[in-house]
Design an enzyme around this catalytic site. Structure first.
Site, PDB file in Angstrom:
ATOM      1  N   ASP A   1       0.936  -1.267   0.118  1.00  0.00           N
ATOM      2  CA  ASP A   1       0.022   0.015  -0.009  1.00  0.00           C
ATOM      3  C   ASP A   1       0.846   1.423  -0.152  1.00  0.00           C
ATOM      4  O   ASP A   1       1.557   1.566   0.971  1.00  0.00           O
ATOM      5  CB  ASP A   1      -0.671  -0.165   1.078  1.00  0.00           C
TER       6      ASP A   1
ATOM      7  N   SER B   1      -0.157  12.340 -15.303  1.00  0.00           N
ATOM      8  CA  SER B   1      -1.220  12.763 -16.120  1.00  0.00           C
ATOM      9  C   SER B   1      -1.158  14.277 -16.813  1.00  0.00           C
ATOM     10  O   SER B   1      -0.404  14.925 -16.220  1.00  0.00           O
ATOM     11  CB  SER B   1      -2.433  12.674 -15.043  1.00  0.00           C
TER      12      SER B   1
ATOM     13  N   TYR C   1      -5.594  16.343  -7.614  1.00  0.00           N
ATOM     14  CA  TYR C   1      -5.132  15.294  -8.240  1.00  0.00           C
ATOM     15  C   TYR C   1      -4.101  15.834  -9.448  1.00  0.00           C
ATOM     16  O   TYR C   1      -2.969  15.376  -9.428  1.00  0.00           O
ATOM     17  CB  TYR C   1      -6.349  14.641  -9.317  1.00  0.00           C
ATOM     18  N   GLY C   2      -4.619  17.088  -9.719  1.00  0.00           N
ATOM     19  CA  GLY C   2      -3.443  17.746 -10.874  1.00  0.00           C
ATOM     20  C   GLY C   2      -2.399  18.254 -10.156  1.00  0.00           C
ATOM     21  O   GLY C   2      -1.206  18.187 -10.613  1.00  0.00           O
TER      22      GLY C   2
ATOM     23  N   LYS D   1       0.024  15.405  -9.451  1.00  0.00           N
ATOM     24  CA  LYS D   1       0.904  14.783 -10.593  1.00  0.00           C
ATOM     25  C   LYS D   1       1.744  15.973 -11.126  1.00  0.00           C
ATOM     26  O   LYS D   1       3.045  15.537 -11.272  1.00  0.00           O
ATOM     27  CB  LYS D   1      -0.176  14.504 -11.609  1.00  0.00           C
TER      28      LYS D   1
ATOM     29  N   VAL E   1      -7.261   6.781 -20.759  1.00  0.00           N
ATOM     30  CA  VAL E   1      -7.241   5.447 -21.078  1.00  0.00           C
ATOM     31  C   VAL E   1      -8.428   4.850 -20.454  1.00  0.00           C
ATOM     32  O   VAL E   1      -8.875   5.230 -19.410  1.00  0.00           O
ATOM     33  CB  VAL E   1      -5.873   4.978 -20.388  1.00  0.00           C
TER      34      VAL E   1
HETATM   35  N1  LIG Z   1      -6.719   5.986 -17.006  1.00  0.00           N
HETATM   36  C1  LIG Z   1      -6.530   7.232 -17.450  1.00  0.00           C
HETATM   37  O1  LIG Z   1      -7.204   7.838 -18.241  1.00  0.00           O
HETATM   38  C2  LIG Z   1      -5.149   7.872 -16.706  1.00  0.00           C
HETATM   39  C3  LIG Z   1      -4.777   9.011 -17.433  1.00  0.00           C
HETATM   40  C4  LIG Z   1      -3.877   9.608 -16.842  1.00  0.00           C
HETATM   41  C5  LIG Z   1      -3.003   9.125 -15.767  1.00  0.00           C
HETATM   42  N2  LIG Z   1      -3.326   7.982 -15.113  1.00  0.00           N
HETATM   43  C6  LIG Z   1      -2.605   7.333 -14.178  1.00  0.00           C
HETATM   44  O2  LIG Z   1      -2.047   6.011 -14.609  1.00  0.00           O
HETATM   45  C7  LIG Z   1      -1.955   5.140 -13.316  1.00  0.00           C
HETATM   46  C8  LIG Z   1      -2.939   3.846 -13.544  1.00  0.00           C
HETATM   47  O3  LIG Z   1      -4.227   4.247 -13.620  1.00  0.00           O
HETATM   48  P1  LIG Z   1      -5.410   3.353 -14.098  1.00  0.00           P
HETATM   49  O4  LIG Z   1      -6.069   4.028 -15.162  1.00  0.00           O
HETATM   50  O5  LIG Z   1      -4.900   2.238 -14.460  1.00  0.00           O
HETATM   51  O6  LIG Z   1      -6.123   3.294 -12.783  1.00  0.00           O
HETATM   52  P2  LIG Z   1      -7.069   2.100 -12.194  1.00  0.00           P
HETATM   53  O7  LIG Z   1      -7.479   1.252 -12.917  1.00  0.00           O
HETATM   54  O8  LIG Z   1      -8.124   2.821 -11.366  1.00  0.00           O
HETATM   55  O9  LIG Z   1      -6.045   1.199 -11.107  1.00  0.00           O
HETATM   56  C9  LIG Z   1      -5.370   1.915 -10.111  1.00  0.00           C
HETATM   57  C10 LIG Z   1      -4.392   1.016  -9.539  1.00  0.00           C
HETATM   58  O10 LIG Z   1      -3.860   1.519  -8.339  1.00  0.00           O
HETATM   59  C11 LIG Z   1      -3.853   0.862  -7.134  1.00  0.00           C
HETATM   60  N3  LIG Z   1      -3.976   1.684  -6.120  1.00  0.00           N
HETATM   61  C12 LIG Z   1      -4.758   2.821  -5.723  1.00  0.00           C
HETATM   62  N4  LIG Z   1      -4.439   3.145  -4.360  1.00  0.00           N
HETATM   63  C13 LIG Z   1      -3.469   2.457  -3.981  1.00  0.00           C
HETATM   64  C14 LIG Z   1      -2.348   2.385  -2.932  1.00  0.00           C
HETATM   65  N5  LIG Z   1      -2.678   3.056  -1.835  1.00  0.00           N
HETATM   66  N6  LIG Z   1      -1.629   1.558  -2.934  1.00  0.00           N
HETATM   67  C15 LIG Z   1      -1.252   0.495  -3.729  1.00  0.00           C
HETATM   68  N7  LIG Z   1      -1.849   0.601  -4.952  1.00  0.00           N
HETATM   69  C16 LIG Z   1      -3.050   1.320  -5.030  1.00  0.00           C
HETATM   70  C17 LIG Z   1      -5.242   0.293  -7.400  1.00  0.00           C
HETATM   71  O11 LIG Z   1      -5.328  -0.861  -6.617  1.00  0.00           O
HETATM   72  P3  LIG Z   1      -6.688  -1.569  -6.085  1.00  0.00           P
HETATM   73  O12 LIG Z   1      -7.424  -2.448  -7.004  1.00  0.00           O
HETATM   74  O13 LIG Z   1      -6.497  -2.075  -4.827  1.00  0.00           O
HETATM   75  O14 LIG Z   1      -7.671  -0.336  -5.784  1.00  0.00           O
HETATM   76  C18 LIG Z   1      -5.112  -0.145  -8.869  1.00  0.00           C
HETATM   77  O15 LIG Z   1      -4.248  -1.346  -8.952  1.00  0.00           O
HETATM   78  C19 LIG Z   1      -2.402   5.819 -12.108  1.00  0.00           C
HETATM   79  O16 LIG Z   1      -1.458   6.793 -11.722  1.00  0.00           O
HETATM   80  C20 LIG Z   1      -3.207   7.215 -12.823  1.00  0.00           C
HETATM   81  O17 LIG Z   1      -3.195   8.402 -12.319  1.00  0.00           O
HETATM   82  C21 LIG Z   1      -4.461   7.162 -15.637  1.00  0.00           C
END
Ligand SMILES: NC(=O)c1ccc[n+]([C@@H]2O[C@H](COP(=O)([O-])OP(=O)(O)OC[C@H]3O[C@@H](n4cnc5c(N)ncnc54)[C@H](OP(=O)(O)O)[C@@H]3O)[C@@H](O)[C@H]2O)c1
Length: 254
Positions: A63, A134, A180-181, A184, A213
């Site tokens: 975590d 992001s 969030y912004g 990041k 994504v």
């Molecule tokens: N999707 C987009 O459009 C987008 C755009 C820009 C940037 N991002 C960045 O890309 C990264 C991955 O995003 P995603 O879209 O794959 O998100 P996601 O599908 O919501 O997955 C988030 C992951 O982070 C884990 N997580 C959250 N809090 C945590 C903690 N305290 N300790 C350990 N793990 C934790 C979650 O675990 P649990 O399953 O336990 O919740 C999950 O495995 C993030 O940094 C996000 O900010 C995403």
């Protein structure tokens, strides 16, 4: 003699972009440590991934918001005499609006810092650190004073940490964009600071942006696939540059 496999730790590797990064690297014969704050979710992800790749995968309960969790994970890696060639700080949450300022900043800014400092003794010289950022962390989204603060080449890690603590204490107000912004944007500044700090060990530190994504976070209307997002993130794992922000392998101004 065959070259031994490289080892990567991916935080939040149990779903979304992190899981796809794990899949690609396992396919490329990396030893993949799938970070998951919930062991059962991590085991399910590894079981899914084993169906499509023969790479070596293992769950690391982690975590990113907890000092104790990071310390325990690092101790286990030490006990297993594991050295890391790459760290991908992928775990993140999107707290829309001001939401829970503390959790948003803890997860997206302090999390990568905590994990990086924790695993530093395990990282090989010449390793890479990839911080997943992001578009919402673009400096242009911040007010002028905070753009200048984060862009200042003289910014230290200590000063950045203090400013982020102040931001949380101030309930996430006053920087011109949402937590969030800000988290990041601060992560990108941290990338630059750590790149300088770790240059002597030839550890390269970069931010990579996946774009918008289709994951649980991004939602169904996002234009990019998980594969595209993960590919953009993966650039950081083998990047030869350091201290910069990339999307799809191209340096972007942040
Ligand atoms: N999707 C987009 O459009 C987008 C755009 C820009 C940037 N991002 C960045 O890309 C990264 C991955 O995003 P995603 O879209 O794959 O998100 P996601 O599908 O919501 O997955 C988030 C992951 O982070 C884990 N997580 C959250 N809090 C945590 C903690 N305290 N300790 C350990 N793990 C934790 C979650 O675990 P649990 O399953 O336990 O919740 C999950 O495995 C993030 O940094 C996000 O900010 C995403």
């Amino acid at each position: 003699m065959a070259e031994s496999a490289k080892t990567v730790l991916i935080t939040g590797g149990n779903r979304g972009i992190g899981q796809e990064v794990a899949r690609v690297l396992a396919t490329e014969k990396w030893d993949v440590l799938v970070g998951s704050r919930d062991r059962a979710k991590g085991e399910s992800a590894v079981a899914r991934l084993r169906k499509t790749t023969s790479g070596r995968l293992k769950v690391v309960e982690l975590d990113v918001t907890s000092d104790a969790s990071v310390a325990t994970a690092v101790q286990k890696l030490r006990d297993g005499a594991i050295k890391l060639d790459a760290l991908v700080n992928n775990a993140g949450i999107y707290g829309e609006g001001r939401g829970d300022v503390g959790t948003t900043v803890e997860t997206n800014f302090f999390g990568p810092l905590r994990v990086t400092l924790g695993v530093l003794p395990l990282l090989r010289d010449g390793a890479t650190i990839t911080n997943v950022t992001s578009d919402l962390g673009a400096l242009a989204n911040l007010d002028r004073a905070h753009q200048q603060l984060l862009a200042d080449p003289g910014l230290t890690r200590e000063a950045l940490v203090t400013r982020m603590r102040d931001f949380v204490a101030g309930d996430g107000k006053g920087w011109g964009t949402d937590p969030y912004g800000v988290a990041k944007a601060a992560l990108n500044a941290l990338t630059r600071v750590l790149a300088t700090e770790l240059a002597a060990r030839h550890i390269r530190v970069n931010s990579t942006c996946p774009g918008w994504v289709r994951t649980d976070m991004g939602g169904r209307n996002a234009p990019r696939s998980i594969e595209q997002g993960a590919a953009s993130v993966l650039f950081g794992v083998t990047a030869t540059q350091t201290g910069a922000v990339f999307r799809d392998g191209k340096r972007i101004a942040f």
